[in-house]
Enzyme design. Structure first.
Site, PDB file in Angstrom:
ATOM      1  N   HIS A 110      29.169  33.131  58.783  1.00 18.66           N
ATOM      2  CA  HIS A 110      30.592  32.731  58.749  1.00 18.66           C
ATOM      3  C   HIS A 110      30.745  31.222  58.938  1.00 18.66           C
ATOM      4  O   HIS A 110      31.682  30.764  59.598  1.00 18.66           O
ATOM      5  CB  HIS A 110      31.407  33.469  59.818  1.00 18.66           C
ATOM      6  CG  HIS A 110      31.465  34.948  59.624  1.00 18.66           C
ATOM      7  ND1 HIS A 110      32.489  35.578  58.954  1.00 18.66           N
ATOM      8  CD2 HIS A 110      30.619  35.941  60.000  1.00 18.66           C
ATOM      9  CE1 HIS A 110      32.275  36.885  58.946  1.00 18.66           C
ATOM     10  NE2 HIS A 110      31.137  37.136  59.570  1.00 18.66           N
ATOM     11  N   ASN A 184      36.794  41.555  59.985  1.00 23.57           N
ATOM     12  CA  ASN A 184      36.553  41.222  58.583  1.00 23.57           C
ATOM     13  C   ASN A 184      37.727  41.695  57.735  1.00 23.57           C
ATOM     14  O   ASN A 184      38.627  42.377  58.233  1.00 23.57           O
ATOM     15  CB  ASN A 184      35.267  41.897  58.085  1.00 23.57           C
ATOM     16  CG  ASN A 184      34.019  41.147  58.536  1.00 23.57           C
ATOM     17  OD1 ASN A 184      34.075  39.978  58.897  1.00 23.57           O
ATOM     18  ND2 ASN A 184      32.897  41.828  58.506  1.00 23.57           N
TER      19      ASN A 184
HETATM   20 FE1  HDD Z   1      29.618  38.533  63.632  1.00 20.64          FE
HETATM   21  C1  HDD Z   1      30.449  35.251  63.654  1.00 20.64           C
HETATM   22  C2  HDD Z   1      32.630  39.305  62.112  1.00 20.64           C
HETATM   23  C3  HDD Z   1      28.709  41.851  63.459  1.00 20.64           C
HETATM   24  C4  HDD Z   1      26.863  37.853  65.428  1.00 20.64           C
HETATM   25  N1  HDD Z   1      31.220  37.485  62.986  1.00 20.64           N
HETATM   26  C5  HDD Z   1      31.381  36.135  63.105  1.00 20.64           C
HETATM   27  C6  HDD Z   1      32.663  35.757  62.600  1.00 20.64           C
HETATM   28  C7  HDD Z   1      33.276  36.896  62.165  1.00 20.64           C
HETATM   29  C8  HDD Z   1      32.364  37.991  62.415  1.00 20.64           C
HETATM   30  C9  HDD Z   1      34.653  37.005  61.542  1.00 20.64           C
HETATM   31  C10 HDD Z   1      33.202  34.349  62.536  1.00 20.64           C
HETATM   32  C11 HDD Z   1      34.017  34.026  63.741  1.00 20.64           C
HETATM   33  C12 HDD Z   1      34.610  32.657  63.607  1.00 20.64           C
HETATM   34  O1  HDD Z   1      35.487  32.481  62.750  1.00 20.64           O
HETATM   35  O2  HDD Z   1      34.194  31.777  64.349  1.00 20.64           O
HETATM   36  N2  HDD Z   1      30.451  40.226  62.842  1.00 20.64           N
HETATM   37  C13 HDD Z   1      31.734  40.340  62.356  1.00 20.64           C
HETATM   38  C14 HDD Z   1      32.044  41.731  62.133  1.00 20.64           C
HETATM   39  C15 HDD Z   1      30.937  42.440  62.500  1.00 20.64           C
HETATM   40  C16 HDD Z   1      29.951  41.501  62.965  1.00 20.64           C
HETATM   41  C17 HDD Z   1      33.366  42.263  61.610  1.00 20.64           C
HETATM   42  C18 HDD Z   1      30.735  43.933  62.504  1.00 20.64           C
HETATM   43  C19 HDD Z   1      31.663  44.787  62.819  1.00 20.64           C
HETATM   44  N3  HDD Z   1      28.061  39.644  64.281  1.00 20.64           N
HETATM   45  C20 HDD Z   1      27.886  41.007  64.150  1.00 20.64           C
HETATM   46  C21 HDD Z   1      26.711  41.411  64.879  1.00 20.64           C
HETATM   47  C22 HDD Z   1      26.182  40.282  65.446  1.00 20.64           C
HETATM   48  C23 HDD Z   1      27.043  39.188  65.059  1.00 20.64           C
HETATM   49  C24 HDD Z   1      26.210  42.839  64.987  1.00 20.64           C
HETATM   50  C25 HDD Z   1      24.960  40.098  66.311  1.00 20.64           C
HETATM   51  C26 HDD Z   1      24.280  41.025  66.891  1.00 20.64           C
HETATM   52  N4  HDD Z   1      28.756  36.834  64.324  1.00 20.64           N
HETATM   53  C27 HDD Z   1      27.648  36.796  65.083  1.00 20.64           C
HETATM   54  C28 HDD Z   1      27.319  35.421  65.605  1.00 20.64           C
HETATM   55  C29 HDD Z   1      28.504  34.578  65.055  1.00 20.64           C
HETATM   56  C30 HDD Z   1      29.298  35.602  64.255  1.00 20.64           C
HETATM   57  C31 HDD Z   1      25.954  34.935  65.314  1.00 20.64           C
HETATM   58  C32 HDD Z   1      28.185  33.292  64.309  1.00 20.64           C
HETATM   59  C33 HDD Z   1      29.047  32.248  64.913  1.00 20.64           C
HETATM   60  C34 HDD Z   1      29.728  32.879  66.000  1.00 20.64           C
HETATM   61  O3  HDD Z   1      29.328  34.164  66.128  1.00 20.64           O
HETATM   62  O4  HDD Z   1      30.542  32.369  66.746  1.00 20.64           O
HETATM   63  O5  HDD Z   1      27.269  35.416  66.976  1.00 20.64           O
END
Ligand code: HDD
Length: 748
Positions: A110, A184
């Site tokens: 993202h 999402n």
């Molecule tokens: Fe995630 C970012 C949505 C599963 C780990 N995720 C991130 C963002 C969104 C989502 C919208 C951007 C947030 C922003 O605008 O700063 N992610 C989802 C959805 C998931 C999902 C809807 C399933 C239902 N994500 C998911 C899992 C993991 C992560 C299972 C880790 C085990 N996601 C992350 C992250 C991020 C991220 C690496 C990258 C930057 C951040 O978090 O702040 O931690």
């Protein structure tokens, strides 16, 4: 890219100064031009004002970072005018130092995003016995929000209109702390267990050797992974469908995806899913448009978001929940803790709770959009987690990632991340603290600081009841919450872990058995969408697989798709000269869930549509005015494009076109203008409404649109004709009510 006259640089500086002097925040325009149409303010914007740094009267002298005025900010200190540069130059070194470090790691997923401020208002309270959360009950409150949209795969500089899932992350600055829904635009996910997420992301991200491709899932490693991961079958349908290429951010849904819990003041608990439905309905691009816009305006989505807000046509979403009693959880063929599944609306209706509106643009992309940190673990009293294994893993990952992304544990002190309610925490120190905490930093303390850490704890308690130790108090408070007797602050819901024999279970690295029901809802998705959505899925899958040379992977996808629908499997198999395996047949569900289709909300509106009016030499103003007024009064955005500026404009960037052609001069210009003719062909090819009036207009349509749309050619005549979205009439002037109505109807 905007065709409207833009401000000069001097105007911009002057206006920026005025805005800053007025203390206006969140109102910079789409092209960085400050505008003043955004909403006045809210509690968060007020809080941010104190951090906005714009030189005031008498502060227009450049200084070093430490306040020392700089006499010459244009050259490095040297030994002689042409001599060697001196390391001594602290001013130049400071400038370079700062520059060298002015980037932070982009989000691992993202990374590409855009955001806006707004407000959330409850329209239909859920009731305090359903959730104790104020933010979902109090109709008198406007809760400030910050919403960040994103794509998943591409880096920060990738294009907006790629085929991808879109992030929809909302921070609610509630009066009980920050609540984040990190969702999402589609309601399901690729995997059900966070353990699998890392493999998914490694597979979909650019491949390691050459870092290819950017902003696409059309590559071997992603499809290799998909072909071996049947749990993603349902999500793959959503991703390949038109949901994968939304028209605008404001035409996307938002879904919390995970299963959370609502906790009532009476101590009751229910499962919940969170949803946002766009006021103007869901709309997507078609693939041809999406591809072209990637080059024509890679910032298309973020541009339009800012532009709508600047124009005062604020994007809105209806916020709704689906609620499931815990006793229901075992009554389905799927598990409600499995995020690869939806809950059918026929059984769990969308219960409207409120409305979210975006009404102010950020003042500074880096300070707000880049620095905002969303965490699924940010919940407020009345909301709690379920045992959804995707959610539980996320709860660790988000706060963890901010440590390296934002450089240390004090990221919650960055202005955009601060709550607007009072806060007191003994978590302190570490790199770059932005507050000067005073007083005790431990609990219990005799200063009486932060005594609400234990609801009943105060000095008197320690004296009169030596047994009232914090551990006991926590326990008591959880009990009181469960009995509905009192609540103050957040207590975890005292979930009965023995329910459904959980405590009798062995410690296992697995999930509930129904998580393995991989295909039923993928089949239901296929059944529920319209023909054109199914066609898009086929085309998208074929396009993506054309980038995957390994025949074994293609065969596995055909095999996988055979479990979803035989037509889909056959379409893909035929394209690559493969056979559909006959041994793959499994029962195919005939069920449909209407809410899965892009057209479920069936909204007919011209609101927030972008209408192009092409002005040719000789076009009388009067021709344009009626249409312009009518669309603007319906909250559409009208762009008048001079035909001389057509090289920078494309029909793909608009939802509909009006080409007034009522006299010979304009006809002559149009006929000899390649871009005008291309515009007509392209926009009708994308089945977008095109209004061309007058007998000259009719002749042009007949010349330009030939074989592709025989229907139009055959149909045109003196009466108003609307065919394939082309609205023509030889007789009617553009000001005619009949003609305008026909156009408005087609656009809606
Ligand atoms: Fe995630 C970012 C949505 C599963 C780990 N995720 C991130 C963002 C969104 C989502 C919208 C951007 C947030 C922003 O605008 O700063 N992610 C989802 C959805 C998931 C999902 C809807 C399933 C239902 N994500 C998911 C899992 C993991 C992560 C299972 C880790 C085990 N996601 C992350 C992250 C991020 C991220 C690496 C990258 C930057 C951040 O978090 O702040 O931690």
């Amino acid at each position: 890219m905007l065709p409207e006259p833009s401000m000069s640089a001097i105007d911009r500086v002057a206006e920026a100064a005025r805005s800053a002097a007025d203390g206006i925040v969140g109102q910079s325009g789409a092209n960085g031009q400050p505008k003043s149409n955004g909403r006045a303010t809210n509690a968060k914007l007020e809080q941010l004002k104190q951090f906005i740094d714009y030189p005031k009267e008498g502060e227009n002298i450049a200084t070093t970072e430490h306040g020392v005025p700089v006499a010459n900010n244009t050259a490095w200190l040297k030994g002689g005018a042409r001599g060697p540069m001196l390391l001594e130059d602290q001013v130049a070194r400071e400038k370079v130092h700062q520059f060298d470090h002015e980037r932070i790691p982009e989000r691992v997923v993202h990374a590409r995003g855009a955001a806006a401020h707004g407000t959330f208002k409850v329209t239909k309270p859920l009731g305090r016995n359903v959730t104790a959360a104020n933010v979902l009950n109090d109709t008198s409150k406007e809760t400030p929000v910050f919403l960040r949209f994103s794509t998943v795969q591409g880096p920060r500089g990738s294009a907006d209109t790629v085929r991808d899932v879109r992030g929809f992350a909302v921070k609610f600055y509630t009066d009980e702390g920050n609540w984040d829904i990190v969702g999402n635009d589609v309601p399901v996910f690729f995997v059900a267990d966070s353990h699998r997420f890392i493999d998914l992301i490694h597979a979909v991200k650019p491949e390691p050797q050459l870092e290819i491709p950017t902003g696409q899932s059309a590559h071997p490693s992603f499809w290799d992974w998909i072909s071996l991961s049947p749990e993603s079958a349902h999500m793959n349908m959503w991703q390949m469908s038109p949901y994968g290429i939304p028209r605008y951010y404001h035409t996307m849904r938002g879904h919390g995806v995970n299963t959370y819990r609502l906790v009532g003041e009476d101590g009751s608990s229910r499962y919940v899913k969170f949803h946002f439905f766009p006021e103007v309905g869901c709309q997507s691009l078609n693939w041809d448009e999406a591809l072209k816009i990637q080059g024509q305006n890679p910032d298309f989505h973020r541009t339009v978001l800012a532009e709508m807000i600047d124009a005062g046509k604020f994007p809105r979403w209806k916020f709704a929940v689906q609620i499931m009693e815990e006793d229901d959880e075992d009554t389905h063929s799927w598990d409600p803790l499995d995020s690869t599944k939806v809950w059918p609306a026929a059984k769990y209706p969308f219960i409207e709770v409120g409305e979210l509106e975006l009404n102010a643009n950020p003042t500074n992309y880096f300070a707000e959009t880049e620095n905002v940190a969303f965490c699924t673990s940010h919940i407020v009293p009345g909301i709690d987690f379920s045992d959804d294994p995707l959610l539980q893993g996320r709860n660790f990952s988000y706060s963890d990632t901010q440590l390296s992304r934002l450089g240390g544990p004090n990221w919650h002190q960055i202005p955009i991340n601060r709550p607007v309610c009072p806060m007191a925490t003994f978590n302190r120190d570490g790199a770059m603290p932005m507050k000067i905490p005073k007083g005790a930093n431990y609990f219990p303390n005799s200063e009486g600081n932060a005594t609400n850490l234990a609801p009943t704890f105060n000095k008197a308690d320690t004296l009169t009841n030596p047994e009232a130790l914090p551990g006991q108090i926590w326990h008591d408070s959880a009990k009181r919450l469960a009995s509905g007797e009192s609540r103050q602050g957040f207590s975890s819901y005292p979930e009965d872990l023995a329910r459904l024999n959980r405590l009798k279970a062995l410690k296992l690295r697995t999930n509930g058995p129904k998580f393995a029901n991989y295909f039923e809802q993928a089949q239901i998705f296929w059944n529920s969408v319209q023909d054109h959505e199914r066609a898009s899925i086929k085309e998208a899958a074929i396009f993506e697989l054309s980038k995957v040379p390994d025949e074994e992977v293609r065969k596995r996808i055909v095999h996988l798709y055979r479990h979803i629908n035989p037509d889909l499997a056959k379409a893909v198999a035929d394209e690559f000269r493969l056979n559909v395996p006959t041994d793959a047949a499994i029962p195919i569900s005939q069920e449909t869930y209407p809410e899965l289709s892009l057209h479920y909300e069936n909204v007919r509106t011209i609101r927030q549509k972008r209408i192009a009016i092409i002005k040719l030499d000789g076009t009388p103003e009067s021709e344009i005015e009626t249409i312009k007024k009518r669309f603007e009064s319906g909250d559409a955005l009208v762009f008048i494009i001079d035909h001389r500026g057509l090289d920078a404009m494309r029909s793909t960037l608009f939802d509909a076109t009006f080409l007034p052609l009522t006299n010979e001069e304009s006809y002559r210009v149009a006929r000899s203008h390649g871009r005008v003719k291309h515009w007509i062909r392209e926009s009708t090819g994308h089945l977008k409404p095109l209004l061309i009036n007058g007998s000259y207009g009719l002749s042009l349509v007949k010349q330009v649109i030939t074989n592709e749309a025989e229907g139009i050619k055959a149909a045109v005549g003196d009466d108003i004709v609307s065919s394939f979205g082309v609205i023509t009439s030889a007789a009617e002037a553009a000001s005619s009510q009949k003609l305008v109505d026909a156009f408005v109807e087609a656009v809606a």
